[in-house]
Design a protein around this motif. Sequence first.
Motif, mmCIF file in Angstrom:
data_model
loop_
_atom_site.group_PDB
_atom_site.id
_atom_site.type_symbol
_atom_site.label_atom_id
_atom_site.label_comp_id
_atom_site.label_asym_id
_atom_site.label_seq_id
_atom_site.Cartn_x
_atom_site.Cartn_y
_atom_site.Cartn_z
ATOM 1 N N ARG A 35 0.855 -1.181 0.000
ATOM 2 C CA ARG A 35 0.000 0.000 0.000
ATOM 3 C C ARG A 35 0.887 1.226 0.000
ATOM 4 N NH1 ARG A 35 -2.234 0.391 6.197
ATOM 5 N NH2 ARG A 35 -1.312 2.419 6.537
ATOM 6 N N TYR A 36 0.371 2.301 -0.511
ATOM 7 C CA TYR A 36 1.108 3.549 -0.576
ATOM 8 C C TYR A 36 0.730 4.430 0.608
ATOM 9 C CZ TYR A 36 2.552 2.419 -5.300
ATOM 10 O OH TYR A 36 3.127 1.825 -6.385
ATOM 11 N N VAL A 37 1.702 5.143 1.130
ATOM 12 C CA VAL A 37 1.469 6.123 2.192
ATOM 13 C C VAL A 37 2.037 7.455 1.732
ATOM 14 C CG1 VAL A 37 1.446 4.427 4.065
ATOM 15 C CG2 VAL A 37 3.592 5.481 3.387
ATOM 16 N N ASN A 38 1.614 8.515 2.370
ATOM 17 C CA ASN A 38 2.002 9.858 1.943
ATOM 18 C C ASN A 38 3.242 10.408 2.631
ATOM 19 O OD1 ASN A 38 -0.092 10.180 0.057
ATOM 20 N ND2 ASN A 38 -1.520 10.619 1.719
ATOM 21 N N SER A 39 3.669 9.778 3.708
ATOM 22 C CA SER A 39 4.828 10.303 4.421
ATOM 23 C C SER A 39 5.574 9.162 5.108
ATOM 24 C CB SER A 39 4.395 11.337 5.474
ATOM 25 O OG SER A 39 3.742 10.702 6.553
ATOM 26 N N TYR A 40 6.801 9.458 5.503
ATOM 27 C CA TYR A 40 7.614 8.492 6.236
ATOM 28 C C TYR A 40 6.918 8.084 7.529
ATOM 29 C CZ TYR A 40 11.656 6.449 8.563
ATOM 30 O OH TYR A 40 12.499 5.586 9.220
ATOM 31 N N ASP A 41 6.377 9.064 8.244
ATOM 32 C CA ASP A 41 5.690 8.765 9.507
ATOM 33 C C ASP A 41 4.496 7.849 9.288
ATOM 34 O OD1 ASP A 41 7.481 10.241 11.050
ATOM 35 O OD2 ASP A 41 6.284 12.070 10.915
ATOM 36 N N ASP A 42 3.755 8.049 8.195
ATOM 37 C CA ASP A 42 2.635 7.154 7.882
ATOM 38 C C ASP A 42 3.143 5.735 7.616
ATOM 39 O OD1 ASP A 42 0.871 9.261 8.131
ATOM 40 O OD2 ASP A 42 0.607 9.551 5.960
ATOM 41 N N GLY A 43 4.319 5.617 6.988
ATOM 42 C CA GLY A 43 4.907 4.300 6.747
ATOM 43 C C GLY A 43 5.283 3.600 8.038
ATOM 44 N N ILE A 44 5.894 4.336 8.942
ATOM 45 C CA ILE A 44 6.246 3.770 10.247
ATOM 46 C C ILE A 44 4.985 3.342 10.995
ATOM 47 C CG2 ILE A 44 7.188 4.356 12.540
ATOM 48 C CD1 ILE A 44 9.346 3.820 10.485
#
Length: 53
Positions: A35-44
Amino acid sequence: MDYTTCAAFNCGRPDVVFMVHDPGGGLAPSGWSGRYVNSYDDGIDAVHSRLGL
């Protein structure tokens, strides 16, 4: 890194990919489960959620 080499793709900026290693195989996906996320923090946050943290 020379961003002009891949300028046609996301302005030459590479995607950051997060992965989870589960040595027991319990979290191993079958097929595509990315899935795609919009920011590094969202990925974490997505990794922590997947791990139940």
